[in-house]
Scaffold this motif. Sequence first.
Motif, short mmCIF file in Angstrom:
data_model
loop_
_atom_site.label_atom_id
_atom_site.label_comp_id
_atom_site.label_asym_id
_atom_site.label_seq_id
_atom_site.Cartn_x
_atom_site.Cartn_y
_atom_site.Cartn_z
N GLU A 1 5.85 6.59 -3.66
CA GLU A 1 6.35 5.36 -3.53
C GLU A 1 5.48 4.40 -2.74
O GLU A 1 5.70 3.15 -2.86
CB GLU A 1 7.78 5.43 -2.94
CG GLU A 1 7.79 5.81 -1.34
CD GLU A 1 7.54 7.21 -1.11
OE1 GLU A 1 7.33 7.96 -1.98
OE2 GLU A 1 7.62 7.60 -0.12
N SER A 2 4.59 4.92 -2.12
CA SER A 2 3.86 4.01 -1.22
C SER A 2 2.21 4.53 -1.13
O SER A 2 1.99 5.67 -1.24
CB SER A 2 4.20 3.99 0.10
OG SER A 2 4.31 5.31 0.85
N TRP B 1 0.80 5.08 1.64
CA TRP B 1 0.76 6.38 2.57
C TRP B 1 1.06 7.66 1.95
O TRP B 1 0.47 8.72 2.24
CB TRP B 1 1.67 6.03 3.76
CG TRP B 1 1.68 6.98 4.99
CD1 TRP B 1 0.95 6.88 6.01
CD2 TRP B 1 2.22 8.26 4.81
NE1 TRP B 1 1.00 8.04 6.71
CE2 TRP B 1 1.97 8.89 6.13
CE3 TRP B 1 3.28 8.79 4.22
CZ2 TRP B 1 2.44 10.07 6.25
CZ3 TRP B 1 3.93 10.12 4.52
CH2 TRP B 1 3.45 10.68 5.75
N ARG B 2 2.08 7.66 1.17
CA ARG B 2 2.70 8.86 0.46
C ARG B 2 1.36 9.43 -0.18
O ARG B 2 1.23 10.56 -0.11
CB ARG B 2 3.75 8.28 -0.41
CG ARG B 2 4.44 9.80 -0.97
CD ARG B 2 5.07 10.69 -0.20
NE ARG B 2 6.15 10.08 0.70
CZ ARG B 2 6.48 10.78 1.85
NH1 ARG B 2 6.03 11.97 2.31
NH2 ARG B 2 7.37 10.28 2.65
N ASP C 1 6.79 14.94 8.00
CA ASP C 1 7.02 13.46 7.93
C ASP C 1 8.30 12.98 8.05
O ASP C 1 8.47 11.83 8.42
CB ASP C 1 6.16 12.50 7.10
CG ASP C 1 6.50 12.50 5.52
OD1 ASP C 1 5.97 13.32 4.58
OD2 ASP C 1 7.48 11.57 5.22
N ARG C 2 9.19 13.48 7.70
CA ARG C 2 10.69 13.21 7.79
C ARG C 2 11.48 14.26 8.27
O ARG C 2 11.21 15.41 7.99
CB ARG C 2 11.36 12.66 6.50
CG ARG C 2 10.60 11.35 5.99
CD ARG C 2 11.41 10.92 4.78
NE ARG C 2 10.40 9.90 4.12
CZ ARG C 2 10.50 9.09 3.17
NH1 ARG C 2 11.99 9.22 2.59
NH2 ARG C 2 10.14 8.07 2.82
N PRO D 1 13.15 7.96 8.55
CA PRO D 1 12.19 6.93 9.08
C PRO D 1 12.93 5.53 9.04
O PRO D 1 12.67 4.63 9.98
CB PRO D 1 11.01 6.88 8.28
CG PRO D 1 11.19 7.93 7.08
CD PRO D 1 12.35 8.67 7.24
N ARG E 1 13.24 3.82 12.49
CA ARG E 1 12.54 2.80 12.87
C ARG E 1 13.57 1.40 12.87
O ARG E 1 12.99 0.55 13.74
CB ARG E 1 11.68 2.52 11.49
CG ARG E 1 10.57 3.51 11.59
CD ARG E 1 9.48 3.39 10.29
NE ARG E 1 8.68 4.53 10.24
CZ ARG E 1 7.85 4.78 9.40
NH1 ARG E 1 7.98 4.21 8.19
NH2 ARG E 1 7.05 5.75 9.39
N ASN F 1 7.16 -0.04 6.30
CA ASN F 1 6.15 0.44 5.86
C ASN F 1 5.28 -0.74 5.30
O ASN F 1 5.62 -1.80 5.12
CB ASN F 1 6.20 1.63 4.98
CG ASN F 1 6.21 1.25 3.49
OD1 ASN F 1 6.86 0.05 3.07
ND2 ASN F 1 5.97 2.03 2.69
N ASP G 1 2.59 2.32 9.36
CA ASP G 1 1.57 3.04 8.31
C ASP G 1 0.28 3.35 8.63
O ASP G 1 -0.22 4.22 8.75
CB ASP G 1 1.93 2.98 6.81
CG ASP G 1 3.16 3.77 6.37
OD1 ASP G 1 3.61 4.44 7.10
OD2 ASP G 1 3.45 3.53 4.99
N LEU H 1 0.65 5.82 11.44
CA LEU H 1 1.46 7.10 11.04
C LEU H 1 0.23 7.95 10.33
O LEU H 1 -0.14 7.56 9.00
CB LEU H 1 2.51 6.99 9.97
CG LEU H 1 3.32 8.25 9.43
CD1 LEU H 1 3.97 8.80 10.56
CD2 LEU H 1 4.25 7.95 8.49
#
Length: 312
Positions: free
Chosen positions: A28-29, A31-32, A105-106, A157, A161, A214, A242, A262
């Motif tokens: 999805e991102s 970062w992922r 991470d989660r 998150p 957050r 994010n 992120d 992150l």
Amino acid sequence: AVFSCALSFAGAAAAADMTIGFSQIGSESGWRAAETSVSKIEAEKRGIDLKIADAQQKQENQIKAIRSFIAQGVDAIFVAPVVATGWDDVLGEAKDAEIPVVLLDRTIDTKDDSLYLTAVTSDTVHEGAVAGEWLAKEVAGKDCNVVELQGTVGSSPAINRKKGFDEAIASHSNIKLIRSQTGDFTRTKGKEVMESFIKAEGGGKNICAVYAHNDDMQIGAIQAIKEAGLKPGTDILMVSIDAVPDIFKAMADGEANATVELTPNMAGPAFDAVAAFKADGTVPPKWIQTESKLYLPDTAQAEYEARKDLGY
Ligand code: AHR
């Protein structure tokens, strides 16, 4: 010991002999995607056979993947849980099969923390607080209407957050959260939601700051603000989480103001924890906490250069 069967794991495998299944959320991102790449790099360094299953954002796919890893008899299972609830049954199956589980991470909501060996995560409440405190300082005393782009509904998150940010701004009566909606951690939805916020708030003129859970949603929001004829980073303050290369590029270009890092390297500490556990039964702390550092535009160009060269 967290796992009553700890001794039966002891000495079973050195890092180089291990096969580990990783149920990844999806892509999805940025970062992922970085986390997936770094996990492969860290596995290769240690000679670990890492099997990654992409769940395409669906918990049911993650549950299937975990069951398949159990059936294959892997040495350990890593899970990045897309949402916080609904894990007890499948993690109970892993525990019955004596396969240690590490959360990456989660976190999850469970009354039984023996269902996982450890969780490698940042303090996601703190991340939100760092963003909120930065904003409070930045607008010091001036009225500021904030819109918030939340992450995936029900994910740890997104929940944390929001909480951290809300707590940080609570004592600043000049800061008001006027709109808050999920953008599901994606660029496309971040842009879509920001467009609707702009429409509802005087073409964006009533908005002082965007807080995005994010960087990818923030990059979508930057696009929406530019298309509305406003300057992100100047007309509207932009703070997110992120620290991916693209947000550093945006900061260097004056279009974003702050990001909270992150690390994408969650797997490295997780591999080491599992290897030690397998080698001599060493039980890691229940939470292996990663750092949350605030980055500002002054170092953005250098951070961008350093990160883009990492090759993920
Ligand atoms: O769980 C970590 C979050 O998931 C990252 O902040 C976000 O980019 C990702 O999708």
